[in-house]
Scaffold this motif. Structure first.
Motif, PDB file in Angstrom:
ATOM      1  N   ARG C  69     -34.395  11.381  48.500  1.00 39.68           N
ATOM      2  CA  ARG C  69     -34.399  11.637  49.930  1.00 39.68           C
ATOM      3  C   ARG C  69     -33.844  10.436  50.693  1.00 39.68           C
ATOM      4  O   ARG C  69     -33.053  10.568  51.606  1.00 39.68           O
ATOM      5  CB  ARG C  69     -35.820  11.933  50.401  1.00 39.68           C
ATOM      6  CG  ARG C  69     -35.917  12.142  51.889  1.00 39.68           C
ATOM      7  CD  ARG C  69     -37.235  12.717  52.248  1.00 39.68           C
ATOM      8  NE  ARG C  69     -38.338  11.995  51.631  1.00 39.68           N
ATOM      9  CZ  ARG C  69     -39.516  12.517  51.375  1.00 39.68           C
ATOM     10  NH1 ARG C  69     -39.727  13.774  51.653  1.00 39.68           N
ATOM     11  NH2 ARG C  69     -40.467  11.813  50.844  1.00 39.68           N
ATOM     12  N   GLU C  70     -34.239   9.236  50.225  1.00 38.57           N
ATOM     13  CA  GLU C  70     -33.713   8.060  50.905  1.00 38.57           C
ATOM     14  C   GLU C  70     -32.229   7.879  50.651  1.00 38.57           C
ATOM     15  O   GLU C  70     -31.482   7.460  51.535  1.00 38.57           O
ATOM     16  CB  GLU C  70     -34.483   6.819  50.466  1.00 38.57           C
ATOM     17  CG  GLU C  70     -35.691   6.593  51.348  1.00 38.57           C
ATOM     18  CD  GLU C  70     -36.700   5.709  50.683  1.00 38.57           C
ATOM     19  OE1 GLU C  70     -36.268   4.803  49.954  1.00 38.57           O
ATOM     20  OE2 GLU C  70     -37.899   5.933  50.895  1.00 38.57           O
ATOM     21  N   TRP C  71     -31.804   8.230  49.414  1.00 37.52           N
ATOM     22  CA  TRP C  71     -30.394   8.075  49.082  1.00 37.52           C
ATOM     23  C   TRP C  71     -29.526   9.032  49.892  1.00 37.52           C
ATOM     24  O   TRP C  71     -28.464   8.659  50.389  1.00 37.52           O
ATOM     25  CB  TRP C  71     -30.209   8.319  47.588  1.00 37.52           C
ATOM     26  CG  TRP C  71     -28.806   8.179  47.122  1.00 37.52           C
ATOM     27  CD1 TRP C  71     -28.100   7.025  47.016  1.00 37.52           C
ATOM     28  CD2 TRP C  71     -27.924   9.232  46.731  1.00 37.52           C
ATOM     29  NE1 TRP C  71     -26.830   7.297  46.565  1.00 37.52           N
ATOM     30  CE2 TRP C  71     -26.698   8.629  46.387  1.00 37.52           C
ATOM     31  CE3 TRP C  71     -28.063  10.612  46.627  1.00 37.52           C
ATOM     32  CZ2 TRP C  71     -25.609   9.370  45.948  1.00 37.52           C
ATOM     33  CZ3 TRP C  71     -26.985  11.346  46.195  1.00 37.52           C
ATOM     34  CH2 TRP C  71     -25.767  10.725  45.859  1.00 37.52           C
ATOM     35  N   VAL C  72     -29.986  10.306  50.006  1.00 40.27           N
ATOM     36  CA  VAL C  72     -29.203  11.273  50.776  1.00 40.27           C
ATOM     37  C   VAL C  72     -29.239  10.908  52.253  1.00 40.27           C
ATOM     38  O   VAL C  72     -28.206  10.853  52.915  1.00 40.27           O
ATOM     39  CB  VAL C  72     -29.739  12.703  50.560  1.00 40.27           C
ATOM     40  CG1 VAL C  72     -29.035  13.671  51.480  1.00 40.27           C
ATOM     41  CG2 VAL C  72     -29.526  13.117  49.127  1.00 40.27           C
ATOM     42  N   GLY C  73     -30.426  10.651  52.759  1.00 38.99           N
ATOM     43  CA  GLY C  73     -30.544  10.242  54.146  1.00 38.99           C
ATOM     44  C   GLY C  73     -30.680  11.420  55.089  1.00 38.99           C
ATOM     45  O   GLY C  73     -30.060  12.462  54.906  1.00 38.99           O
ATOM     46  N   SER C  74     -31.510  11.224  56.093  1.00 43.54           N
ATOM     47  CA  SER C  74     -31.740  12.286  57.064  1.00 43.54           C
ATOM     48  C   SER C  74     -30.494  12.575  57.888  1.00 43.54           C
ATOM     49  O   SER C  74     -30.227  13.711  58.256  1.00 43.54           O
ATOM     50  CB  SER C  74     -32.892  11.870  57.979  1.00 43.54           C
ATOM     51  OG  SER C  74     -32.885  12.632  59.130  1.00 43.54           O
ATOM     52  N   GLY C  75     -29.714  11.511  58.140  1.00 37.54           N
ATOM     53  CA  GLY C  75     -28.543  11.675  58.991  1.00 37.54           C
ATOM     54  C   GLY C  75     -27.506  12.605  58.395  1.00 37.54           C
ATOM     55  O   GLY C  75     -26.903  13.417  59.097  1.00 37.54           O
ATOM     56  N   LEU C  76     -27.310  12.524  57.061  1.00 37.13           N
ATOM     57  CA  LEU C  76     -26.298  13.351  56.420  1.00 37.13           C
ATOM     58  C   LEU C  76     -26.640  14.826  56.555  1.00 37.13           C
ATOM     59  O   LEU C  76     -25.782  15.643  56.885  1.00 37.13           O
ATOM     60  CB  LEU C  76     -26.175  12.966  54.948  1.00 37.13           C
ATOM     61  CG  LEU C  76     -25.214  13.820  54.132  1.00 37.13           C
ATOM     62  CD1 LEU C  76     -23.787  13.579  54.591  1.00 37.13           C
ATOM     63  CD2 LEU C  76     -25.330  13.525  52.658  1.00 37.13           C
ATOM     64  N   MET C  77     -27.940  15.134  56.305  1.00 37.34           N
ATOM     65  CA  MET C  77     -28.337  16.543  56.373  1.00 37.34           C
ATOM     66  C   MET C  77     -28.191  17.079  57.792  1.00 37.34           C
ATOM     67  O   MET C  77     -27.681  18.175  58.015  1.00 37.34           O
ATOM     68  CB  MET C  77     -29.769  16.693  55.887  1.00 37.34           C
ATOM     69  CG  MET C  77     -29.900  16.496  54.407  1.00 37.34           C
ATOM     70  SD  MET C  77     -31.556  16.730  53.831  1.00 37.34           S
ATOM     71  CE  MET C  77     -32.257  15.138  54.095  1.00 37.34           C
ATOM     72  N   THR C  78     -28.628  16.275  58.780  1.00 29.15           N
ATOM     73  CA  THR C  78     -28.485  16.709  60.174  1.00 29.15           C
ATOM     74  C   THR C  78     -27.021  16.884  60.528  1.00 29.15           C
ATOM     75  O   THR C  78     -26.644  17.874  61.168  1.00 29.15           O
ATOM     76  CB  THR C  78     -29.118  15.669  61.111  1.00 29.15           C
ATOM     77  OG1 THR C  78     -30.368  15.276  60.574  1.00 29.15           O
ATOM     78  CG2 THR C  78     -29.311  16.234  62.492  1.00 29.15           C
ATOM     79  N   ALA C  79     -26.189  15.943  60.076  1.00 31.87           N
ATOM     80  CA  ALA C  79     -24.769  16.015  60.408  1.00 31.87           C
ATOM     81  C   ALA C  79     -24.138  17.256  59.790  1.00 31.87           C
ATOM     82  O   ALA C  79     -23.347  17.950  60.440  1.00 31.87           O
ATOM     83  CB  ALA C  79     -24.060  14.764  59.909  1.00 31.87           C
ATOM     84  N   LEU C  80     -24.502  17.555  58.524  1.00 34.19           N
ATOM     85  CA  LEU C  80     -23.928  18.733  57.866  1.00 34.19           C
ATOM     86  C   LEU C  80     -24.321  20.005  58.599  1.00 34.19           C
ATOM     87  O   LEU C  80     -23.479  20.843  58.922  1.00 34.19           O
ATOM     88  CB  LEU C  80     -24.392  18.797  56.414  1.00 34.19           C
ATOM     89  CG  LEU C  80     -23.619  17.980  55.395  1.00 34.19           C
ATOM     90  CD1 LEU C  80     -24.289  18.079  54.042  1.00 34.19           C
ATOM     91  CD2 LEU C  80     -22.195  18.478  55.280  1.00 34.19           C
ATOM     92  N   ALA C  81     -25.640  20.148  58.872  1.00 35.08           N
ATOM     93  CA  ALA C  81     -26.114  21.401  59.443  1.00 35.08           C
ATOM     94  C   ALA C  81     -25.609  21.571  60.872  1.00 35.08           C
ATOM     95  O   ALA C  81     -25.023  22.604  61.226  1.00 35.08           O
ATOM     96  CB  ALA C  81     -27.642  21.448  59.395  1.00 35.08           C
ATOM     97  N   ALA C  82     -25.792  20.546  61.701  1.00 34.16           N
ATOM     98  CA  ALA C  82     -25.379  20.673  63.099  1.00 34.16           C
ATOM     99  C   ALA C  82     -23.859  20.642  63.224  1.00 34.16           C
ATOM    100  O   ALA C  82     -23.274  21.405  64.001  1.00 34.16           O
ATOM    101  CB  ALA C  82     -26.004  19.555  63.927  1.00 34.16           C
ATOM    102  N   GLY C  83     -23.208  19.783  62.419  1.00 29.61           N
ATOM    103  CA  GLY C  83     -21.749  19.707  62.474  1.00 29.61           C
ATOM    104  C   GLY C  83     -21.098  21.016  62.074  1.00 29.61           C
ATOM    105  O   GLY C  83     -20.070  21.410  62.648  1.00 29.61           O
ATOM    106  N   GLY C  84     -21.703  21.717  61.092  1.00 21.74           N
ATOM    107  CA  GLY C  84     -21.155  23.009  60.698  1.00 21.74           C
ATOM    108  C   GLY C  84     -21.164  23.997  61.838  1.00 21.74           C
ATOM    109  O   GLY C  84     -20.176  24.698  62.087  1.00 21.74           O
ATOM    110  N   VAL C  85     -22.299  24.049  62.572  1.00 23.91           N
ATOM    111  CA  VAL C  85     -22.374  24.962  63.713  1.00 23.91           C
ATOM    112  C   VAL C  85     -21.324  24.585  64.748  1.00 23.91           C
ATOM    113  O   VAL C  85     -20.635  25.447  65.307  1.00 23.91           O
ATOM    114  CB  VAL C  85     -23.791  24.942  64.325  1.00 23.91           C
ATOM    115  CG1 VAL C  85     -23.833  25.809  65.566  1.00 23.91           C
ATOM    116  CG2 VAL C  85     -24.799  25.431  63.324  1.00 23.91           C
TER     117      VAL C  85
END
Lengths: 90, 105, 156, 185
Positions: C69-85
């Motif tokens: 979880r630390e390696w992936v990072g919260s920012g990447l997941m938020t960026a992927l999900a919100a950026g996709g929209v």
């Protein structure tokens, strides 16, 4: 006996074997028994998909088989890391 | 398709079905987790490998053969690893191996 | 290695870690292949995105959930999900701005050439659907594994 | 319907009933994984490889693991018995529903279940003939992609796909809110 018939027959036999293995998946006294049975089922599914890819002459089935081969592994590892005593996943 | 290749495909298919059958019988009939994990990892991998090898032969030198070969490689990597994970989990949980004279589980 | 009486933490198995090291890069490549090649073979953004998310599951089960979880990072997941929209909406609204209907790809032809429809579909499949699905799947997994936080984001 | 199709139908039905009947949640999840194996094979056999791929990726991989992580964080009911007792009214209702559904799909040509001559969709004489035929014929020249499923999803029904994508995003946001997390942790 043509090649297509041979592949289809093999696929049918493997499906019947999968149903037989299902007995262990449902009954299996421990969780590990069930995981082993589902792993064998998954391998059978991959093989059946590869056979159908040749028999029905549609190469795209191999994509699905490949995805399955990789996810089957993930499933077995994930469930075996779920320890029953603590009910936790590390 | 020449005769030798056709014969090889039939032999591989027959061998694959035989070993898959043996592994199915093993998973159903063997007495405990460890023996079943053993049959699932070895016999089933061999059976699946033989059948996928028949598929590879049937494709010949088309581009699709790459996917079939990858399938073969990944079956040989992932299946024993999964069996290892399951056997290890059973050991960690303290399941006693079956010995002669025990009740079937 | 007996310890049947006490409950020890599950120590990592070298075999599983090695197998995952071999398999995970391939799954990532294959997920990207399914996403990018979805126009001409079975697959597409949804399936490819799910496979990309599954790579993270694999890493998490082999190397532990918290480090991953630390390696992936919260920012990447938020960026992927919100950026996709955002990508999906902007591709759709771009055609509206050019005076057409929502997602009328043909209007991009002056910029993208005669294959504009194909490129527009690839854009929403790759930049939109695949990004949303992979981001949300990773986020769902890590959120569920982290569990319920009572108030103010603290662990229970 | 061929031998493979019949055997697979039996497999899917057995796994479905076992999933419903098993008392232990973890066992039900494992058998449900077997169900999704059978289902993906079924979709593939019916020449819908896109759906089969989705079932393989989501049903076998993602669903199993999300359910597993969920019961790791909640409780796992324990019981001595392997199977639950059958709830007679519910069972009767389910059997009746299945019977009704079987009658409604009577128009599907089941002898085409597996075979070289199976039409992809919308065979001659079925209601979907004109629509599916139109998509299959004109997809390539109108959109430039060869996979008609992707074309329908992303071009012809693009707005629906937009709705689906936003629903997936909203599901992620909803989980963040429900678990009282401030971010996508």
């Amino acid at each position: 006996m043509t090649l297509t018939t041979a592949f289809l027959t093999t696929a049918a036999v493997l499906v019947v074997l999968a149903i037989a293995v299902l007995y262990r998946a449902v009954k299996g006294p421990t969780m590990q028994d069930r995981v082993i049975a589902v792993n064998v089922l998954g391998t059978n599914t991959v093989v059946i998909l590869a056979l159908l890819a040749v028999a029905l002459d549609s190469e795209s089935f191999l994509d699905i088989a490949l995805v399955y081969a990789l996810l089957n592994f993930l499933m077995a590892v994930a469930i075996s890391k779920f320890t029953v005593k603590r009910g936790d996943v590390i | 398709m020449n005769e030798i290749r056709l014969g090889a495909i039939f032999v591989l298919l027959a061998g694959g079905v035989f070993f898959t059958f043996v592994s199915a019988v093993g998973v159903i009939r063997l007495p405990d987790v460890y023996t079943r994990a053993h049959t699932a990892s070895q016999t089933d991998t061999l059976g699946a490998g033989l059948v996928v090898a028949a598929v590879v032969l049937a494709y010949g030198v088309e581009t699709e053969v790459i996917k079939a070969l990858l399938l073969l490689v990944f079956i040989f990597i992932t299946n024993p690893t999964a069996a290892h994970a399951v056997g290890r989990a059973a050991y960690e949980e303290g399941i006693e191996p079956w010995t002669k004279g025990d009740e079937r589980r | 290695m007996s310890g049947s009486d006490s409950i020890r933490p599950y120590t990592e198995s070298e075999i599983i870690m090695t197998a995952v090291r071999i398999v995970a890069p391939f799954v990532l490549t294959y997920g990207l292949f399914i996403t990018f090649h979805g126009a001409d073979s079975p697959g597409g953004g949804f399936q490819g995105g799910a496979l990309i998310g599954v790579v993270v599951f694999m890493l998490a089960f082999a190397f532990g959930i918290a480090p991953t979880r630390e390696w992936v990072g919260s920012g990447l997941m938020t960026a992927l999900a919100a950026g996709g929209v955002i990508v999906f909406v902007s591709v759709g609204l771009g055609t509206l701005a050019l005076g057409g209907k929502f997602l009328e790809y043909g209007l991009y032809e002056p910029f993208l050439g005669p294959d504009a429809t194909k490129w527009g579909m690839e854009a929403i499949e790759i930049g939109g659907v695949a990004a949303i699905v992979s981001g949300v799947i990773m986020a769902l997994f890590f959120l569920t594994a982290a569990g319920y936080a009572s108030q103010g984001g603290e662990d229970v | 319907m061929s031998a493979v199709g019949f055997a697979l139908a039996g497999f899917v039905i057995i796994t479905a009933i076992a999933t419903a009947m098993l008392r232990d949640t973890l066992a039900a999840i494992i058998v449900f994984a077997a169900y999704s194996l059978g289902m993906a094979l079924f979709y593939t056999l019916l020449l819908a490889p896109d759906v089969g791929l989705t079932e393989a990726a989501i049903g076998a991989g993602v669903t199993t693991i999300l359910l597993l992580v969920t019961i790791a964080k909640t409780t796992r009911p324990r019981a001595e018995k392997v199977f639950t007792a059958i709830n007679c009214p519910a069972a009767t209702l389910s059997v009746g529903l299945v019977a009704v559904l079987l009658f409604t799909v009577g128009s599907i040509p089941v002898e085409n279940f597996l075979g070289e001559a199976t039409p992809v969709t919308g065979a001659a004489g079925t209601p979907g003939e004109s629509v599916t035929g139109h998509y299959l014929q004109s997809t390539y020249e109108q959109t430039g992609v060869t996979n008609a499923v992707t074309a329908v999803l992303a071009a012809y029904r693009g707005f629906d796909t937009f709705g689906e994508a936003v629903v997936v995003f909203a599901a992620g946001v909803a989980v963040v809110v429900v678990l009282h997390r401030g971010e996508f942790l």
